[in-house]
Scaffold this motif. Structure first.
Motif, short mmCIF file in Angstrom:
data_model
loop_
_atom_site.label_atom_id
_atom_site.label_comp_id
_atom_site.label_asym_id
_atom_site.label_seq_id
_atom_site.Cartn_x
_atom_site.Cartn_y
_atom_site.Cartn_z
N ASP A 43 36.01 38.46 42.46
CA ASP A 43 36.52 38.27 41.10
C ASP A 43 37.75 39.14 40.85
OD1 ASP A 43 34.58 36.40 40.55
OD2 ASP A 43 33.29 37.76 39.41
N ARG A 44 37.76 40.36 41.36
CA ARG A 44 38.94 41.22 41.19
C ARG A 44 40.16 40.60 41.85
NH1 ARG A 44 35.33 45.69 42.49
NH2 ARG A 44 36.39 45.88 44.50
N ILE A 45 39.97 40.00 43.01
CA ILE A 45 41.09 39.33 43.69
C ILE A 45 41.63 38.19 42.83
CG2 ILE A 45 41.69 37.84 45.65
CD1 ILE A 45 39.82 39.63 47.36
N GLU A 46 40.73 37.44 42.23
CA GLU A 46 41.16 36.33 41.36
C GLU A 46 41.91 36.85 40.14
OE1 GLU A 46 41.12 33.05 41.98
OE2 GLU A 46 40.46 33.74 43.95
N VAL A 47 41.45 37.97 39.58
CA VAL A 47 42.15 38.57 38.43
C VAL A 47 43.58 38.93 38.83
CG1 VAL A 47 42.27 40.58 36.90
CG2 VAL A 47 40.08 39.43 37.28
N LEU A 48 43.74 39.56 39.99
CA LEU A 48 45.07 39.98 40.44
C LEU A 48 45.95 38.78 40.77
CD1 LEU A 48 44.32 43.14 42.62
CD2 LEU A 48 44.91 42.99 40.19
N THR A 101 36.60 36.35 30.96
CA THR A 101 36.64 35.39 32.06
C THR A 101 35.54 35.61 33.08
OG1 THR A 101 39.05 35.30 31.79
CG2 THR A 101 38.14 34.35 33.80
N TYR A 102 35.24 36.88 33.38
CA TYR A 102 34.31 37.18 34.47
C TYR A 102 33.07 37.97 34.06
CZ TYR A 102 38.13 35.53 37.37
OH TYR A 102 39.11 34.75 37.93
N GLY A 103 33.03 38.42 32.80
CA GLY A 103 31.81 39.04 32.31
C GLY A 103 31.74 40.55 32.34
N ASP A 104 32.78 41.22 32.85
CA ASP A 104 32.74 42.68 32.89
C ASP A 104 34.15 43.23 33.02
OD1 ASP A 104 31.62 45.23 32.86
OD2 ASP A 104 30.11 44.74 34.38
N VAL A 105 34.27 44.56 32.87
CA VAL A 105 35.57 45.21 33.04
C VAL A 105 35.97 45.16 34.51
CG1 VAL A 105 35.31 46.71 31.03
CG2 VAL A 105 34.50 47.49 33.29
N PHE A 106 37.26 45.35 34.77
CA PHE A 106 37.83 45.11 36.10
C PHE A 106 37.10 45.86 37.21
CE2 PHE A 106 41.00 45.97 39.44
CZ PHE A 106 41.31 44.66 39.80
N HIS A 107 36.90 47.16 37.04
CA HIS A 107 36.34 47.93 38.15
C HIS A 107 34.87 47.61 38.43
CE1 HIS A 107 35.12 50.61 34.81
NE2 HIS A 107 34.12 50.97 35.61
N THR A 157 43.03 48.26 27.73
CA THR A 157 41.93 47.66 26.98
C THR A 157 42.04 46.15 26.97
OG1 THR A 157 41.69 49.61 25.56
CG2 THR A 157 40.81 47.52 24.71
N ALA A 158 43.24 45.63 26.72
CA ALA A 158 43.45 44.17 26.69
C ALA A 158 43.18 43.56 28.07
CB ALA A 158 44.88 43.86 26.24
N PHE A 159 43.62 44.24 29.12
CA PHE A 159 43.38 43.77 30.48
C PHE A 159 41.88 43.68 30.75
CE2 PHE A 159 42.73 44.78 35.02
CZ PHE A 159 43.48 43.76 35.61
N ASN A 160 41.14 44.72 30.40
CA ASN A 160 39.69 44.72 30.61
C ASN A 160 38.98 43.70 29.72
OD1 ASN A 160 39.02 46.47 32.76
ND2 ASN A 160 39.44 48.25 31.49
N ASP A 161 39.50 43.51 28.50
CA ASP A 161 38.91 42.49 27.62
C ASP A 161 39.07 41.11 28.22
OD1 ASP A 161 38.09 44.37 25.79
OD2 ASP A 161 39.75 44.01 24.37
N ASP A 162 40.21 40.83 28.82
CA ASP A 162 40.42 39.54 29.48
C ASP A 162 39.46 39.36 30.65
OD1 ASP A 162 42.42 38.78 27.74
OD2 ASP A 162 44.07 39.37 29.07
N CYS A 163 39.24 40.45 31.40
CA CYS A 163 38.28 40.40 32.52
C CYS A 163 36.88 40.09 32.01
CB CYS A 163 38.28 41.72 33.27
SG CYS A 163 39.79 42.05 34.20
N LYS A 164 36.50 40.71 30.89
CA LYS A 164 35.17 40.46 30.32
C LYS A 164 35.02 39.00 29.89
CE LYS A 164 34.57 45.05 28.25
NZ LYS A 164 34.46 45.76 26.96
#
Length: 198
Positions: free
Chosen positions: A119-124, A107-113, A98-105
């Motif tokens: 954007d996923r590459i940048e997250v990783l 920074t990038y506006g949505d959950v990781f998947h 949940t915390a990981f997906n919240d960070d994605c939201k």
């Protein structure tokens, strides 16, 4: 670009080899018979499962060798969370996803998947830089007190361990000798080739 075999040789995962107990190996073998079309997570809810599947697919994509999804690493992780984790550990996994997906939201506006591949590459990349690391080990035992490494590093370690110990990768990508012969502790690496499966 480094190929998959070289990357596997250089990875710091091997501290995770301590997980290679019969019970974990039996869980891994049970996953190979699951059909991806019929698979329903036994622990993860749908969004969590999609997050894990997307992450392991990006970490270990299909190239000239099978990818993480081909050997059902995501199913294995779900099974481990369901059958090998106690309630507190399960709650922690949920909180970390949940915390990981919240960070994605944030920074990038949505959950990781749901993010674009860019954007996923940048997250990783960010997770790789900011996550803790495993202590160096001697004979499979970490040296010093291990500090928490966080969700990303833990998941990456488990995913690579599951991938490398799957039957498909163990037999067809890594070197495999079902009946080991005499021990020779001084063989040049150039003669050995692939890292040996375990």
């Amino acid at each position: 670009m480094m190929d998959r075999r070289q990357a596997l040789k250089k990875t710091g995962l091997w501290a995770g080899a301590a997980m290679a107990t019969p019970s974990f190996l039996s869980l891994l073998q049970s996953c190979k018979n699951e059909s991806r079309l019929e698979w329903q997570p036994v622990f993860l809810i749908e969004q969590e499962a999609r997050t894990i599947s997307t992450m392991v697919d990006m970490l270990l994509p299909r190239t000239e060798t099978p990818g993480a999804l081909d050997v059902k690493v995501d199913i294995f992780l779900d099974t481990v969370f369901a059958k090998a984790y106690d309630k507190e550990a399960q709650e922690n996994v949920r909180a970390e996803i949940t915390a990981f997906n919240d960070d994605c939201k944030k920074t990038y506006g949505d959950v990781f998947h749901q993010l674009s591949e860019t954007d996923r590459i940048e997250v990783l990349k960010t997770s790789e830089k900011t996550s803790g690391t495993f202590n160096k080990g001697v004979w499979g035992v970490a040296v010093g007190e291990q500090q928490p490494v966080g969700f990303y590093r833990s998941l990456k370690s488990m995913a690579i361990w599951a991938y490398c110990t799957s039957e498909e990768i163990g037999k067809n990508v890594l070197n495999y000798d079902p009946i080991p012969q005499e021990y020779d502790g001084c063989v040049p690496l150039s003669e050995v080739g692939n890292r040996w499966t375990f």
